[in-house]
Design a protein around this motif. Structure first.
Motif, PDB file in Angstrom:
ATOM      1  N   ASN A   1       0.806  -1.224   0.000  1.00 45.25           N
ATOM      2  CA  ASN A   1       0.000   0.000   0.000  1.00 45.25           C
ATOM      3  C   ASN A   1       0.840   1.276   0.000  1.00 45.25           C
ATOM      4  O   ASN A   1       0.296   2.379   0.126  1.00 45.25           O
ATOM      5  N   THR A   2       2.131   1.111  -0.122  1.00 42.44           N
ATOM      6  CA  THR A   2       3.033   2.261  -0.108  1.00 42.44           C
ATOM      7  C   THR A   2       3.607   2.500  -1.503  1.00 42.44           C
ATOM      8  O   THR A   2       4.034   1.566  -2.171  1.00 42.44           O
ATOM      9  N   SER A   3       3.609   3.743  -1.921  1.00 46.00           N
ATOM     10  CA  SER A   3       4.186   4.084  -3.222  1.00 46.00           C
ATOM     11  C   SER A   3       5.552   4.729  -3.021  1.00 46.00           C
ATOM     12  O   SER A   3       5.838   5.308  -1.968  1.00 46.00           O
ATOM     13  N   THR A   4       6.381   4.631  -4.045  1.00 45.30           N
ATOM     14  CA  THR A   4       7.692   5.269  -3.967  1.00 45.30           C
ATOM     15  C   THR A   4       7.551   6.788  -3.925  1.00 45.30           C
ATOM     16  O   THR A   4       8.401   7.477  -3.365  1.00 45.30           O
ATOM     17  N   ASN A   5       6.468   7.303  -4.493  1.00 50.61           N
ATOM     18  CA  ASN A   5       6.218   8.738  -4.438  1.00 50.61           C
ATOM     19  C   ASN A   5       6.016   9.190  -2.992  1.00 50.61           C
ATOM     20  O   ASN A   5       6.518  10.244  -2.576  1.00 50.61           O
ATOM     21  N   GLU A   6       5.272   8.391  -2.205  1.00 52.82           N
ATOM     22  CA  GLU A   6       5.060   8.712  -0.791  1.00 52.82           C
ATOM     23  C   GLU A   6       6.378   8.695  -0.026  1.00 52.82           C
ATOM     24  O   GLU A   6       6.629   9.566   0.824  1.00 52.82           O
TER      25      GLU A   6
ATOM     26  N   GLU B   1      11.422  11.503  -6.558  1.00 50.60           N
ATOM     27  CA  GLU B   1      11.169  10.077  -6.699  1.00 50.60           C
ATOM     28  C   GLU B   1      12.272   9.390  -7.504  1.00 50.60           C
ATOM     29  O   GLU B   1      12.648   8.241  -7.224  1.00 50.60           O
TER      30      GLU B   1
ATOM     31  N   LYS C   1      11.019  -0.863  -5.939  1.00 54.52           N
ATOM     32  CA  LYS C   1      10.532  -0.734  -4.558  1.00 54.52           C
ATOM     33  C   LYS C   1      10.884  -1.982  -3.760  1.00 54.52           C
ATOM     34  O   LYS C   1      11.217  -1.909  -2.574  1.00 54.52           O
TER      35      LYS C   1
END
Length: 221
Positions: A45-50, A59, A69
């Motif tokens: 549920n985690t994006s590299t953008n976050e 990013e 990731k």
């Protein structure tokens, strides 16, 4: 600063596993941000953008250091295994918990539960990441089992056999006594720190209740 000791452990281990041996300032920020967000939201549920926003980097900077990731995840999980989980299941844990000459199984349990309580409390975010992901990586799962079997299981069996010989524990197979003990302790820790972390816990009382519950179920008549 003590509560952030686990961050230093993982960063130091990550540096030892890095081809460049020393992580850059941006890499440190990326790893710290990833640990925090992976623990809170889970890997999927985690994006590299976050992660990039949390770390205060672009990013693209993440992908200059980590191709994917998953590679970033493994840069955290692998050192966790070598620097946190392995000592927990090997020398440190055995030395701290299994070395003393206990007078009763209850006394042993009090040391065991308190030891694991403080271990989990001080390293919760990184342990949450590890527990979330270990089931999906067979090589990590196997290594954990091998560590437990080689180090903890042998000493745990000695403890159980000793107190069964003194007629303090019911004559169940050692494996069963160990399983019942471990699942109860882990159940308490998971409920305390993951399922109901915001509950108004009296930790000292709950530790005492957990020990009494195990002893009541395993005590010889």
């Amino acid at each position: 600063m003590e509560e952030h000791k686990w961050v230093e452990e993982i960063i130091n281990a990550a540096e030892q596993n890095s081809s460049s041996s020393k992580l850059s300032e941006k890499q440190l920020k990326i790893v710290e941000a990833a640990i925090e967000i992976f623990a809170e939201k889970g890997y999927s549920n985690t994006s590299t953008n976050e992660i990039a926003k949390k770390a205060g980097v672009a990013e693209g900077t993440i992908f200059r250091h980590y191709k994917t990731k998953k590679e970033l995840l493994l840069a955290i999980v692998t050192p966790t295994l070598t620097k946190v989980i392995a000592p927990f299941l090997a020398k440190d844990f055995v030395k701290e918990v299994f070395a003393p000459d206990y007078k009763s199984y209850e006394e042993f349990l009090e040391v065991l539960v308190r030891n694991r309580y403080h271990f989990v409390k001080s390293r919760l975010p990184i342990l949450k990441i590890f527990l979330q992901e270990v089931a999906f990586h067979n090589e990590l799962n196997k290594e954990i089992k091998d560590l437990f079997t080689k180090h903890v299981y042998v000493e745990f069996t000695k403890i159980v056999d000793h107190f069964q010989a003194k007629n303090q524990l019911i004559p169940l197979p050692s494996d069963t006594v160990i399983r019942l003990t471990i699942t109860t302790v882990i159940g308490f820790l998971i409920t305390r720190f993951i399922i109901l972390p915001d509950y108004d816990w009296d930790d000292e009382q709950e530790i005492a209740y957990t020990v009494k519950y195990i002893v009541a179920g395993l005590k010889a008549n």
